[in-house]
Each structure stands twice: as structure tokens, then as C-alpha cells.
Design a protein around this motif. Structure first.
Motif, PDB file in Angstrom:
ATOM      1  N   ARG A  96      43.189  49.020  49.835  1.00  0.00           N
ATOM      2  CA  ARG A  96      43.990  47.913  50.350  1.00  0.00           C
ATOM      3  C   ARG A  96      43.346  46.568  50.023  1.00  0.00           C
ATOM      4  O   ARG A  96      42.132  46.401  50.132  1.00  0.00           O
ATOM      5  N   THR A  97      44.173  45.618  49.626  1.00  0.00           N
ATOM      6  CA  THR A  97      43.693  44.281  49.283  1.00  0.00           C
ATOM      7  C   THR A  97      43.487  43.434  50.537  1.00  0.00           C
ATOM      8  O   THR A  97      43.861  43.826  51.644  1.00  0.00           O
ATOM      9  N   LYS A  98      42.932  42.270  50.337  1.00  0.00           N
ATOM     10  CA  LYS A  98      42.661  41.346  51.443  1.00  0.00           C
ATOM     11  C   LYS A  98      43.926  40.988  52.202  1.00  0.00           C
ATOM     12  O   LYS A  98      43.899  40.829  53.437  1.00  0.00           O
ATOM     13  N   ASP A  99      45.040  40.855  51.482  1.00  0.00           N
ATOM     14  CA  ASP A  99      46.305  40.487  52.126  1.00  0.00           C
ATOM     15  C   ASP A  99      47.186  41.695  52.437  1.00  0.00           C
ATOM     16  O   ASP A  99      48.388  41.568  52.657  1.00  0.00           O
ATOM     17  N   GLY A 100      46.594  42.890  52.450  1.00  0.00           N
ATOM     18  CA  GLY A 100      47.287  44.053  52.990  1.00  0.00           C
ATOM     19  C   GLY A 100      48.141  44.859  52.046  1.00  0.00           C
ATOM     20  O   GLY A 100      48.898  45.730  52.483  1.00  0.00           O
ATOM     21  N   ARG A 101      48.022  44.637  50.736  1.00  0.00           N
ATOM     22  CA  ARG A 101      48.789  45.424  49.771  1.00  0.00           C
ATOM     23  C   ARG A 101      47.992  46.656  49.354  1.00  0.00           C
ATOM     24  O   ARG A 101      46.760  46.605  49.232  1.00  0.00           O
ATOM     25  N   LEU A 102      48.690  47.741  49.089  1.00  0.00           N
ATOM     26  CA  LEU A 102      48.043  48.961  48.608  1.00  0.00           C
ATOM     27  C   LEU A 102      48.038  48.958  47.085  1.00  0.00           C
ATOM     28  O   LEU A 102      49.084  48.775  46.451  1.00  0.00           O
ATOM     29  N   ILE A 103      46.850  49.155  46.512  1.00  0.00           N
ATOM     30  CA  ILE A 103      46.698  49.203  45.056  1.00  0.00           C
ATOM     31  C   ILE A 103      46.009  50.501  44.665  1.00  0.00           C
ATOM     32  O   ILE A 103      45.407  51.193  45.504  1.00  0.00           O
ATOM     33  N   VAL A 104      46.069  50.822  43.384  1.00  0.00           N
ATOM     34  CA  VAL A 104      45.461  52.042  42.861  1.00  0.00           C
ATOM     35  C   VAL A 104      44.165  51.674  42.152  1.00  0.00           C
ATOM     36  O   VAL A 104      44.175  51.015  41.112  1.00  0.00           O
ATOM     37  N   MET A 105      43.053  52.096  42.744  1.00  0.00           N
ATOM     38  CA  MET A 105      41.721  51.739  42.233  1.00  0.00           C
ATOM     39  C   MET A 105      40.718  52.725  42.784  1.00  0.00           C
ATOM     40  O   MET A 105      40.735  53.031  43.979  1.00  0.00           O
ATOM     41  N   HIS A 106      39.819  53.210  41.926  1.00  0.00           N
ATOM     42  CA  HIS A 106      38.821  54.179  42.375  1.00  0.00           C
ATOM     43  C   HIS A 106      37.638  53.518  43.051  1.00  0.00           C
ATOM     44  O   HIS A 106      37.303  53.826  44.204  1.00  0.00           O
ATOM     45  N   ASP A 107      36.952  52.618  42.354  1.00  0.00           N
ATOM     46  CA  ASP A 107      35.753  51.998  42.906  1.00  0.00           C
ATOM     47  C   ASP A 107      36.116  51.026  44.027  1.00  0.00           C
ATOM     48  O   ASP A 107      37.185  50.411  44.005  1.00  0.00           O
ATOM     49  N   THR A 108      35.197  50.855  44.970  1.00  0.00           N
ATOM     50  CA  THR A 108      35.422  49.859  46.013  1.00  0.00           C
ATOM     51  C   THR A 108      35.135  48.453  45.508  1.00  0.00           C
ATOM     52  O   THR A 108      35.405  47.473  46.201  1.00  0.00           O
ATOM     53  N   THR A 109      34.594  48.347  44.304  1.00  0.00           N
ATOM     54  CA  THR A 109      34.393  47.051  43.658  1.00  0.00           C
ATOM     55  C   THR A 109      35.193  47.020  42.359  1.00  0.00           C
ATOM     56  O   THR A 109      35.493  48.064  41.767  1.00  0.00           O
ATOM     57  N   LEU A 110      35.493  45.825  41.880  1.00  0.00           N
ATOM     58  CA  LEU A 110      36.393  45.653  40.750  1.00  0.00           C
ATOM     59  C   LEU A 110      35.700  45.530  39.401  1.00  0.00           C
ATOM     60  O   LEU A 110      36.349  45.615  38.354  1.00  0.00           O
ATOM     61  N   ASN A 111      34.397  45.332  39.390  1.00  0.00           N
ATOM     62  CA  ASN A 111      33.733  44.892  38.165  1.00  0.00           C
ATOM     63  C   ASN A 111      33.563  45.967  37.097  1.00  0.00           C
ATOM     64  O   ASN A 111      33.426  45.653  35.915  1.00  0.00           O
ATOM     65  N   ARG A 112      33.593  47.257  37.449  1.00  0.00           N
ATOM     66  CA  ARG A 112      33.413  48.296  36.417  1.00  0.00           C
ATOM     67  C   ARG A 112      34.649  48.430  35.540  1.00  0.00           C
ATOM     68  O   ARG A 112      34.527  48.560  34.320  1.00  0.00           O
TER      69      ARG A 112
END
Length: 302
Positions: A96-112
Motif C-alpha cells: 500500500r502506498t502513502k495515500d492508500g492505493r494498492l500496488i504490485v511490488m515485491h520489495d518494501t523499498t523501491l530502489n532495486r
């Protein structure tokens, strides 16, 4: 990138005649089940929820983060790559993003897997929960994998579900670190409902929700008992009977599966009356038909 490509090539060389055969077998079995109702027509038992692999004699293959050997993981490109190879189920990770949207992402960080460090150089450690959906939508989630994927974006869960429906694919949805996102179980179910994924057909044939968080899996079952659920990891044999009250699958690393443990899992029936199933991940070079059958798993997430 070169190192990753060599690693992927090496892994496929090690698995030649193994996982490659499993994928071929899956394609062949899926090709027999094409039709307007979806590419995978599964046998049912009195209208109840059915197994992912119903009707398949060979170990079943679920595309891990989409076909992540061929396209950037957890993107629509990876979904399509799986579709082109005849893989009718994909696995993904939802946060979930800061503004409450659900996104598809494995890592809890975005940089990889994105260029977040370039676009937002002063916002390390680039945690998913610290960025809005609009900010994440600006990121390139494909260039790290290969030049031809430059411009691929991080999908929202809604976009991802729409593409799966277009391709007639099933979804093994992982709630990623749900402890960081209170209420994500209900939110995910709400979004699935809004996209038509809690109707009769999807519930019976095309959806499983899993997590490492046992409490969260139990919460999903309490909120929507009709949904098939899975627990990631290898719980002790002593816990299996309790978990079978709210989980249909137990999904460990392949290296954690022993014959004794698998027999203990298969002796139990889940909340929908079917035998508990095992879908193993982190398969590696052990992915041969013989190895998978020896471990007595229904399929692999790879």
C-alpha cells in the motif's frame, strides 16, 4: 544486468529437462482447456471451490511475480510474458502506498526494481509506504531488467487484475508485510470485489490469497470464507491441524519439504473440504519432474 542474465541462463541450463519440461507440460494441459470461460476449465465438486491444479497430472507451474525470467517482475509485461508461454496462473505481491492505493511490488523499498533513487535522490531508503501512488507512477520499473523494457511502470492492483482478466489467468496474491499496512486484508478484498474477482467463477477457479502472516490469512478467511487461502512458510507438523481450519494451502521453500512433512500436510483437509495442497517456491536447480514428484508437492511457484 549482464550478471543477472548469466545467472538466469545458468539456472535454465541446470533445469533443462526439468522446469522447462514442467512448463511445457503445463502449456500442453492448458491448451486443451481453452474457451470463452477462460483458458483453464477446472473440474468442480458440487460447485465448491476447486484446486489450482485440478485435472493436472504433472506438477503445476505458477509464474512467480509473473514470468520474471523474461520480463521485469510484478509488471504487466511479466503477466503478458507468462500468458504467451501458456502459464495460466501468476503470483504477485501487494503493498500500500502513502495515500492508500494498492500496488504490485515485491520489495518494501523501491530502489532495486525502479529508478526511485534517480527520480527522488533525497528520499532514501525509498520505502513503498512513504510514496504516493502518483509518485510511484512516475518511476521506471523496467529499465533495470533490460533496455527494451524501459518505461514499464509499477502497476496498481486494479490494473493488474484487469490484465489478468484480459488474459484469462488466475492469481496467487501475496499480502506483502501486512503488519506494515493495517487493514490491508479488507482493502484487498474490497478491491477484488470492485473488479469482479469475488464472483462465483473467480472464487472457484482463479484466486488464492496467501501470506507469511498467519493472523492475516486467518483474517482473510474470516472476512471472506469463500476465498481460498495459503500460508507461506513451513509450519511445524503440530500446527498444521489448526491452520487447516482457515488455509487451503501450505507453501514452503522447496528445500524445506520432506516426505514426512508433506504426508502430514496431505492428511488434512482445508476449510473447503479438500486435501491441503503444497506449492513450493525457491525451487532452483531442483526443478525436475522427478524432484518435484519426490517432494510430493502439487506444484511450484517459479
Amino acid at each position: 544486468m549482464v550478471r543477472r542474465a548469466l545467472r538466469i541462463r545458468r539456472r535454465w541450463q541446470l533445469a533443462s529437462g526439468g522446469l522447462a519440461f514442467l512448463v511445457t507440460a503445463t502449456i500442453a494441459s492448458s491448451a486443451l482447456a481453452s474457451g470463452p470461460e477462460g483458458r483453464q476449465q477446472l473440474a468442480t465438486r458440487g460447485g465448491s471451490v476447486v484446486s489450482i491444479r485440478a485435472g493436472h497430472r504433472t506438477p503445476f507451474v505458477i509464474a512467480h511475480r509473473g514470468a520474471s525470467r523474461y520480463a521485469p517482475e510484478n509488471t504487466l509485461a511479466a503477466v503478458d510474458a507468462a500468458h504467451r508461454r501458456g502459464l495460466v496462473w501468476v503470483e504477485n505481491d501487494v503493498q500500500r502506498t502513502k495515500d492508500g492505493r494498492l500496488i504490485v511490488m515485491h520489495d518494501t523499498t523501491l530502489n532495486r526494481t525502479t529508478n526511485a533513487a534517480e527520480v527522488f535522490p533525497h528520499r532514501a531508503p525509498w520505502r513503498v509506504r512513504d510514496f504516493t501512488a502518483a509518485e510511484i507512477a512516475r518511476l521506471d520499473a523496467g529499465r533495470w531488467f533490460g533496455k527494451r523494457f524501459a518505461g514499464v511502470r509499477v502497476p496498481t492492483l486494479t490494473d493488474y487484475l484487469r490484465r489478468l482478466d484480459h488474459n484469462h489467468q488466475g492469481l496467487l496474491l501475496e499480502l506483502k508485510v501486512p503488519e506494515q499496512y493495517p487493514g490491508i486484508e479488507a482493502q484487498a478484498l474490497s478491491e477484488l470485489r470492485a473488479r469482479g474477482w469475488l464472483d462465483h467463477t473467480h472464487l472457484r477457479q482463479r484466486l488464492v490469497i496467501q501470506s507469511f502472516c498467519v493472523r492475516c490469512v486467518k483474517r482473510v478467511h474470516k472476512l471472506m470464507p469463500q476465498v481460498r487461502t495459503g500460508i507461506l512458510g513451513r509450519p511445524s507438523i503440530g500446527k498444521l491441524r489448526r491452520y487447516a481450519r482457515f488455509a487451503d494451502e501450505i507453501n514452503p521453500r522447496m528445500s524445506q519439504v520432506s516426505s514426512r512433512w508433506a504426508r502430514a500436510v496431505h492428511r488434512l483437509r482445508g476449510p473447503h473440504g479438500q486435501r491441503l495442497e503444497i506449492y513450493a517456491w525457491d525451487v532452483g536447480a531442483d526443478a525436475s519432474v522427478r524432484a518435484v514428484r519426490t517432494r510430493a508437492v502439487e506444484g511450484v511457484i517459479d
